[in-house]
Scaffold this active site. Sequence first.
Site, PDB file in Angstrom:
ATOM      1  CG  HIS A   1      -0.729 -11.108   2.805  1.00 33.74           C
ATOM      2  ND1 HIS A   1       0.070 -12.180   3.036  1.00 33.74           N
ATOM      3  CD2 HIS A   1      -0.681 -10.877   1.471  1.00 33.74           C
ATOM      4  CE1 HIS A   1       0.602 -12.573   1.887  1.00 33.74           C
ATOM      5  NE2 HIS A   1       0.169 -11.802   0.925  1.00 33.74           N
TER       6      HIS A   1
HETATM    7  C1  UD1 Z   1       0.295  -7.727  -2.460  1.00 33.64           C
HETATM    8  C2  UD1 Z   1       0.244  -8.792  -3.566  1.00 33.64           C
HETATM    9  C3  UD1 Z   1       0.353 -10.182  -2.958  1.00 33.64           C
HETATM   10  C4  UD1 Z   1       1.569 -10.280  -2.050  1.00 33.64           C
HETATM   11  C5  UD1 Z   1       1.495  -9.172  -1.020  1.00 33.64           C
HETATM   12  C6  UD1 Z   1       2.645  -9.205  -0.064  1.00 33.64           C
HETATM   13  C7  UD1 Z   1      -1.158  -8.310  -5.528  1.00 33.64           C
HETATM   14  C8  UD1 Z   1      -2.447  -8.589  -6.183  1.00 33.64           C
HETATM   15  N1  UD1 Z   1      -1.038  -8.735  -4.276  1.00 33.64           N
HETATM   16  O1  UD1 Z   1      -0.841  -7.882  -1.666  1.00 33.64           O
HETATM   17  O2  UD1 Z   1       0.468 -11.126  -3.994  1.00 33.64           O
HETATM   18  O3  UD1 Z   1       1.576 -11.541  -1.442  1.00 33.64           O
HETATM   19  O4  UD1 Z   1       1.476  -7.917  -1.705  1.00 33.64           O
HETATM   20  O5  UD1 Z   1       2.522  -8.238   0.929  1.00 33.64           O
HETATM   21  O6  UD1 Z   1      -0.287  -7.729  -6.143  1.00 33.64           O
HETATM   22  N2  UD1 Z   1      -0.827  -1.063   2.207  1.00 33.64           N
HETATM   23  C9  UD1 Z   1      -0.216  -0.212   3.087  1.00 33.64           C
HETATM   24  N3  UD1 Z   1       1.117   0.068   2.864  1.00 33.64           N
HETATM   25  C10 UD1 Z   1       1.830  -0.444   1.830  1.00 33.64           C
HETATM   26  C11 UD1 Z   1       1.175  -1.303   0.942  1.00 33.64           C
HETATM   27  C12 UD1 Z   1      -0.156  -1.612   1.139  1.00 33.64           C
HETATM   28  O7  UD1 Z   1      -0.815   0.280   4.027  1.00 33.64           O
HETATM   29  O8  UD1 Z   1       3.029  -0.137   1.714  1.00 33.64           O
HETATM   30  C13 UD1 Z   1      -2.260  -1.395   2.442  1.00 33.64           C
HETATM   31  C14 UD1 Z   1      -3.207  -0.517   1.656  1.00 33.64           C
HETATM   32  O9  UD1 Z   1      -4.342  -0.326   2.413  1.00 33.64           O
HETATM   33  C15 UD1 Z   1      -3.539  -1.381   0.461  1.00 33.64           C
HETATM   34  C16 UD1 Z   1      -3.526  -2.769   1.059  1.00 33.64           C
HETATM   35  O10 UD1 Z   1      -2.486  -2.732   2.036  1.00 33.64           O
HETATM   36  O11 UD1 Z   1      -4.762  -1.065  -0.118  1.00 33.64           O
HETATM   37  C17 UD1 Z   1      -3.249  -3.850   0.046  1.00 33.64           C
HETATM   38  O12 UD1 Z   1      -2.057  -3.586  -0.677  1.00 33.64           O
HETATM   39  P1  UD1 Z   1      -1.869  -4.225  -2.148  1.00 33.64           P
HETATM   40  O13 UD1 Z   1      -0.530  -3.900  -2.674  1.00 33.64           O
HETATM   41  O14 UD1 Z   1      -3.052  -3.869  -2.984  1.00 33.64           O
HETATM   42  O15 UD1 Z   1      -1.982  -5.763  -1.888  1.00 33.64           O
HETATM   43  P2  UD1 Z   1      -1.353  -6.700  -0.760  1.00 33.64           P
HETATM   44  O16 UD1 Z   1      -2.478  -7.210   0.051  1.00 33.64           O
HETATM   45  O17 UD1 Z   1      -0.220  -6.040  -0.048  1.00 33.64           O
END
Ligand code: UD1
Length: 359
Positions: free
Chosen positions: A205
Site C-alpha cells: 500500500h
Molecule cells: C495510511 C498511513 C500509512 C499506513 C496505512 C495503513 C499516512 C500518511 N499513511 O496510509 O502510514 O501504513 O495508513 O493502511 O498516514 N481509503 C479507503 N477507506 C479507508 C481509508 C482509506 O477507501 O477507510 C482509501 C482512500 O481512497 C484514501 C486512500 O485509501 O484516499 C489512502 O488513505 P490514507 O489514510 O490517506 O493513507 P493510507 O494509504 O491508508
Amino acid sequence: MKILNVVGARPNFMKIAPIAEQMKAAADIEALLVHTGQHYDAGMSDVFFQDLGIPRPDVHLGVGSGTHAEQTARVMVEFEKVCMEQKPDLVLVVGDVNSTMACTIVAAKLGIPVAHVEAGLRSFDRSMPEEINRLVTDALANLLFTTSLDADINLRREGVDPARIHFVGNVMIDTLLKHRKRAADLDVPAKLDIEPGKFALVTLHRPSNVDEPSVLRGIVEALNEIGAHMPVVFPIHPRTLKRIREFGIETTRLRMIDPLGYLEFLNLMSNAGIVLTDSGGLQEETTILQVPCLTLRHNTERPVTIEEGTNLLVGTDKDRILEAFHRVRRGEWKPAGPPKLWDGRAAERIVEIIRNQAF
Ligand code: UD1
C-alpha cells in the site's frame, strides 16, 4: 491524570489496544480514546475494535481521506477543539500516520505534554510521508517510547534529551502475543481452500509502490510469477485496488480478497510459507511468528527485523524479488530470535512510566 489516547489509521488500533487496557486498570488514570477517522471503512477500522475488544472511541473526529495537507489540517482543527474542552494532562500518540503528527502539533502548541509510542524509527527517506510524520512528532514529544535500541540512537543523534527516551519494547507484539491463540482457532486457509505453509501472503500500500504505474506493474508481474508456484493471497488495501484498476494491471494469478480483520489476518500470516509486503508492522510480526518476510522496499525504519528477525529487504525489482522468493523456497532463510523486550509487556512498562511522571 487525564489522558487522550489517539488513533486514526489501521496500524494504530493494535498499538493502542494494550495501552488502553493497562490504563483502564490504573485507578489514577482517566483515559479517553479519540479516533480521528483517517480510516473509516468498516474493514479498515471497526473490525479491529471488535477483534481486539477496544472500547468505542469517546470522541470521533470524522476527518476522512484527502491530500496530506487537507487531512492533517482537518485533524488539527477538530482535535484542537477536543483538547480545549477536555484539558488533558497528556496526549498519547502511536506510530507514524498523519493523525499521529497532526495531534502532536496541536497538543504541543497548547502546551499539553505528548507521549509518542514507537518513537525514533527512521528510514532516512524523506520521500516517505511517514518519515516526515516521525521527525515532527519526535521533535515535539516529551516522552519517547522506543521499540528497539537503534531508535534510541537515532533520537540521541537528533539531540533529544536522553531522560525523555524510554526503551520499552513493542506494543504491537503485546497484541500479537495476546491474541495468537484465538487467531489460531480460525483456520482461514481452509476457508480459502489453500494448504498451511504452502502459500504466499502479500500486502502492498505504500504510495511509492502503488502510485507509480511502472513500479506497481513490476511488483505485480513478480507476484503473478510466484503464483505459478504457489497460491498468492492478497488482501488488498483500497488505495492499491484503485490503482490496479486505474492502471489496467493484470492480476490473473493472484487471489485478491478484501482487507481482513486482525484475527483472520494473524491466522493467515502465521500459516503463510512466505510474506511479501511493504508494511512496517508485518516486518515485525513475521519476525515473532518465524515466517520469512521479503520487504518490497529500498529501506526500512525497522532494521532490527533484518539484524535479528526473518526480514529481508529486496526492493521492487522483479528479478530480485523472484530470486529472493526462490531462495526462501529452497529453505535458505534464517530463523530469528525475538528482539529484546518484544515480550508482551511493553504497554505495562509504558503506563508505569507515565504514572511516575509529574506533568
Ligand atoms: C495510511 C498511513 C500509512 C499506513 C496505512 C495503513 C499516512 C500518511 N499513511 O496510509 O502510514 O501504513 O495508513 O493502511 O498516514 N481509503 C479507503 N477507506 C479507508 C481509508 C482509506 O477507501 O477507510 C482509501 C482512500 O481512497 C484514501 C486512500 O485509501 O484516499 C489512502 O488513505 P490514507 O489514510 O490517506 O493513507 P493510507 O494509504 O491508508
